[in-house]
Design an enzyme around this catalytic site. Sequence first.
Site, mmCIF file in Angstrom:
data_model
loop_
_atom_site.group_PDB
_atom_site.id
_atom_site.type_symbol
_atom_site.label_atom_id
_atom_site.label_comp_id
_atom_site.label_asym_id
_atom_site.label_seq_id
_atom_site.Cartn_x
_atom_site.Cartn_y
_atom_site.Cartn_z
ATOM 1 N N ARG A 65 16.997 51.723 5.222
ATOM 2 C CA ARG A 65 15.881 52.455 5.820
ATOM 3 C C ARG A 65 14.546 51.923 5.315
ATOM 4 O O ARG A 65 13.569 51.815 6.062
ATOM 5 C CB ARG A 65 16.031 53.943 5.498
ATOM 6 C CG ARG A 65 15.058 54.844 6.252
ATOM 7 C CD ARG A 65 15.562 56.272 6.258
ATOM 8 N NE ARG A 65 14.557 57.170 6.804
ATOM 9 C CZ ARG A 65 13.837 58.024 6.085
ATOM 10 N NH1 ARG A 65 14.032 58.098 4.773
ATOM 11 N NH2 ARG A 65 12.950 58.811 6.651
ATOM 12 N N HIS A 69 11.492 50.632 7.650
ATOM 13 C CA HIS A 69 10.154 51.237 7.574
ATOM 14 C C HIS A 69 9.111 50.217 7.124
ATOM 15 O O HIS A 69 7.931 50.359 7.445
ATOM 16 C CB HIS A 69 10.177 52.434 6.629
ATOM 17 C CG HIS A 69 10.742 53.670 7.254
ATOM 18 N ND1 HIS A 69 10.177 54.917 7.097
ATOM 19 C CD2 HIS A 69 11.829 53.850 8.054
ATOM 20 C CE1 HIS A 69 10.888 55.810 7.774
ATOM 21 N NE2 HIS A 69 11.902 55.183 8.348
ATOM 22 N N ASP A 77 6.567 42.834 5.013
ATOM 23 C CA ASP A 77 5.659 42.307 3.985
ATOM 24 C C ASP A 77 5.607 43.175 2.734
ATOM 25 O O ASP A 77 4.677 43.056 1.931
ATOM 26 C CB ASP A 77 4.251 42.151 4.566
ATOM 27 C CG ASP A 77 3.614 43.493 4.934
ATOM 28 O OD1 ASP A 77 4.321 44.521 4.922
ATOM 29 O OD2 ASP A 77 2.407 43.512 5.227
ATOM 30 N N ASN A 97 7.738 58.807 5.052
ATOM 31 C CA ASN A 97 8.325 57.943 4.026
ATOM 32 C C ASN A 97 8.675 58.663 2.725
ATOM 33 O O ASN A 97 9.217 58.045 1.804
ATOM 34 C CB ASN A 97 7.371 56.786 3.709
ATOM 35 C CG ASN A 97 7.377 55.710 4.775
ATOM 36 O OD1 ASN A 97 8.362 55.553 5.493
ATOM 37 N ND2 ASN A 97 6.293 54.976 4.893
ATOM 38 N N HIS A 194 22.160 54.428 11.276
ATOM 39 C CA HIS A 194 22.363 55.823 10.901
ATOM 40 C C HIS A 194 23.832 56.139 10.619
ATOM 41 O O HIS A 194 24.150 57.288 10.319
ATOM 42 C CB HIS A 194 21.830 56.752 11.999
ATOM 43 C CG HIS A 194 20.351 56.974 11.909
ATOM 44 N ND1 HIS A 194 19.636 57.731 12.816
ATOM 45 C CD2 HIS A 194 19.436 56.544 10.998
ATOM 46 C CE1 HIS A 194 18.362 57.748 12.476
ATOM 47 N NE2 HIS A 194 18.213 57.026 11.384
ATOM 48 N N THR A 195 24.676 55.141 10.707
ATOM 49 C CA THR A 195 26.036 55.338 10.212
ATOM 50 C C THR A 195 26.019 55.560 8.705
ATOM 51 O O THR A 195 26.981 56.057 8.128
ATOM 52 C CB THR A 195 26.932 54.131 10.559
ATOM 53 O OG1 THR A 195 28.273 54.400 10.118
ATOM 54 C CG2 THR A 195 26.457 52.861 9.871
ATOM 55 N N ASP A 244 27.028 60.993 10.108
ATOM 56 C CA ASP A 244 28.390 60.993 10.625
ATOM 57 C C ASP A 244 29.339 61.361 9.493
ATOM 58 O O ASP A 244 28.898 61.713 8.391
ATOM 59 C CB ASP A 244 28.758 59.667 11.310
ATOM 60 C CG ASP A 244 28.836 58.472 10.361
ATOM 61 O OD1 ASP A 244 29.027 58.670 9.135
ATOM 62 O OD2 ASP A 244 28.732 57.325 10.833
#
Length: 323
Positions: A65, A69, A77, A97, A194-195, A244
Amino acid sequence: MINVDNLFGAVLVVWIMVTSGIRFGADGLRMDYYIMSCPLAELIVKNTVNTALQSDPTLAAGLVRMHFHDCFLEGCDASVLVDSTKDNTAEKDSPANLSLRGYEIIDDAKDQLEQQCPGVVSCADIVAMAARDAIFFAGGPVYDIPKGRKDGRRSKIEDTRNLPPPFFNSSQLIGMFGQHGFSAQEMVALSGAHTLGVARCSSFKSRLSNFDSTHDVDPNIDSNFAKTLSRTCSRGDNAEQPFDTSRNTFDNDYFNALIRKAGVLTSDQTLYGSTRTRGIVSSYALNQAMFFFDFQRAMIKMSLLDVKEGSQGEVRQNCRQIN
């Protein structure tokens, strides 16, 4: 003996770099960027990630993640790593965040690399390599990425408005990802990250009551799963719900959950609710190998978003501070 997985990954990267217009050479990203200047760079990052995830497997989701982001704002960067100062509120202090995790892993790898080869390995490359290694650790596909990203000199909270919010529908997601050059299929593949991990109640509680003028509860949620989400939210806004049933394992269960109407976020379930993306979800639910292939290809492409090279950026001494 030739490692077929690594060979395949290298060929895949070359193909994506050629078709994306990424150049090879002294000033471009290269697979062997650190071969002379810091030959142990990849091993140090991988060992640091593996050690951390052995102690806490939930951090795999955090590293993936974090990479996403980072790349969606100002390119890949390491802008997401910068701490706020009295004169500037940085990206990491945005509400979007605040739940990011894994900063200490990046710091640990950077400290070791600075001892080994000072001023050579960028924080941006560490973030990209750490996400790659976390995916493999969790059982996902093996792939390689070119290195040579430089660290950015900008990190501002207002830039985080360009992150996709959890209430977006499929059309909005296709539009936002399209601005970064991703197709609808690539967007769905990347959503498959998102697993791994969890969502906080605050990001999905709007689906559970007073949903709209016609429905109290989002009609796109299975009724039993809605009860599960309600039980989660009874513990407060920060209560966590796995995406999940295998939160620490990288597999295709996320897509099967969407078919069962057990997507946690609106932005998850919309992928099966929309005719534009439903077929892609079904394909990935039926064929994990197809998902893995498309996911690794999309991740390599994402790792190349708006990268800074040469004088466009710097190599930070401390990932949390611009030099």
